[in-house]
Design an enzyme around this catalytic site. Sequence first.
Site, short mmCIF file in Angstrom:
data_model
loop_
_atom_site.label_atom_id
_atom_site.label_comp_id
_atom_site.label_asym_id
_atom_site.label_seq_id
_atom_site.Cartn_x
_atom_site.Cartn_y
_atom_site.Cartn_z
CB CYS A 61 -0.90 -0.01 1.24
SG CYS A 61 -1.94 1.46 1.33
CB CYS A 100 -4.91 3.77 -4.95
SG CYS A 100 -4.07 2.17 -4.97
N1 LIG Z 1 -6.47 -2.28 -2.11
C1 LIG Z 1 -5.09 -2.58 -2.40
C2 LIG Z 1 -4.17 -2.30 -1.24
C3 LIG Z 1 -4.13 -0.86 -0.82
C4 LIG Z 1 -3.47 0.07 -1.84
C5 LIG Z 1 -3.32 1.45 -1.27
N2 LIG Z 1 -4.50 2.20 -1.10
C6 LIG Z 1 -2.20 2.25 -1.89
O1 LIG Z 1 -2.09 3.43 -1.55
O2 LIG Z 1 -1.37 1.71 -2.62
C7 LIG Z 1 -4.94 -4.05 -2.80
O3 LIG Z 1 -5.77 -4.89 -2.40
O4 LIG Z 1 -3.99 -4.36 -3.51
#
Ligand SMILES: N[C@@H](CCC[C@H](N)C(=O)O)C(=O)O
Length: 272
Positions: free
Chosen positions: A82, A217
């Site tokens: 993340c 993200c």
């Molecule tokens: N939902 C993603 C993990 C989280 C990613 C995050 N928000 C970021 O900032 O990279 C997954 O399941 O891969």
Amino acid sequence: MRRYSFHKGHGTKNDFIILDDSYGMHEMQREFIQVLTDRHSGIGADGVIRVVRAGSVRDWDGDPHLWFMDYYNADGSVAEMCGNGLRVFARHLINEQLVASGSFDVATRAGIKHVEISRFGLISTDIGAATVSDEAVTVDLGDQSWDATKVDVGNPHAVAFIADDADLDALDLHGAPTWQPTSAFPEGVNVEFIRVDAPGRLSMRVFERGVGETMSCGTGVVASVAAYRRRSGFDGPVEVAVPGGELSVTFDGDQARLTGPAVIVGRGEFWI
Ligand SMILES: N[C@@H](CCC[C@H](N)C(=O)O)C(=O)O
């Protein structure tokens, strides 16, 4: 009833509950995370980050003294990486004086990542290789369909470029996008929708695996820049506007670096 103390933080409004657990005493069960992250009956967040010494993490065979970012999506699923969470994790370590300087390594399921305090108090993190695949995939949302680029940043991404003059805000991300072939992402995927605003400037919205639409993200931003570089040949720093703010990405070869804000907004106790 058990009492837990927590901190809450965000990176470009991708928000996280942080639990200190140096010796790995908390059981991170799926239901426990769902209760915490519920925005109506819990604290509310896109994910939970457990702060634990790497030596207390099963299967970790590297330096046991590193801090390990143990990351969970809001639905309780485990994610490998993340990007925003890594900056927030780093901010927490710095604030709580759990590290000795503003330049240190963090252990994650996607390997060791170097972190540095950057200009204006922003935090800069090595994300590692962003691997762009040649496999043809499509992403569907409602009655719209796009060719997408499959990118691995430790976690999986499908990046769809919408037309340069299209209205990104008009996409309805209440429902989950789907993808073809389904075998392309057996573990699910984070889907990014990108508009190119100018050379080196992108806008992004994202539907995250295990969460839904989020305000940002970090790994999605890196995946999108990797896909943009492949498609345009652009080779310089790229700024990406997300609903929660701005992030920047640079590449050295195939190695990505992500820079942006990370804020701890409070701390408290909850009871389960
Ligand atoms: N939902 C993603 C993990 C989280 C990613 C995050 N928000 C970021 O900032 O990279 C997954 O399941 O891969």
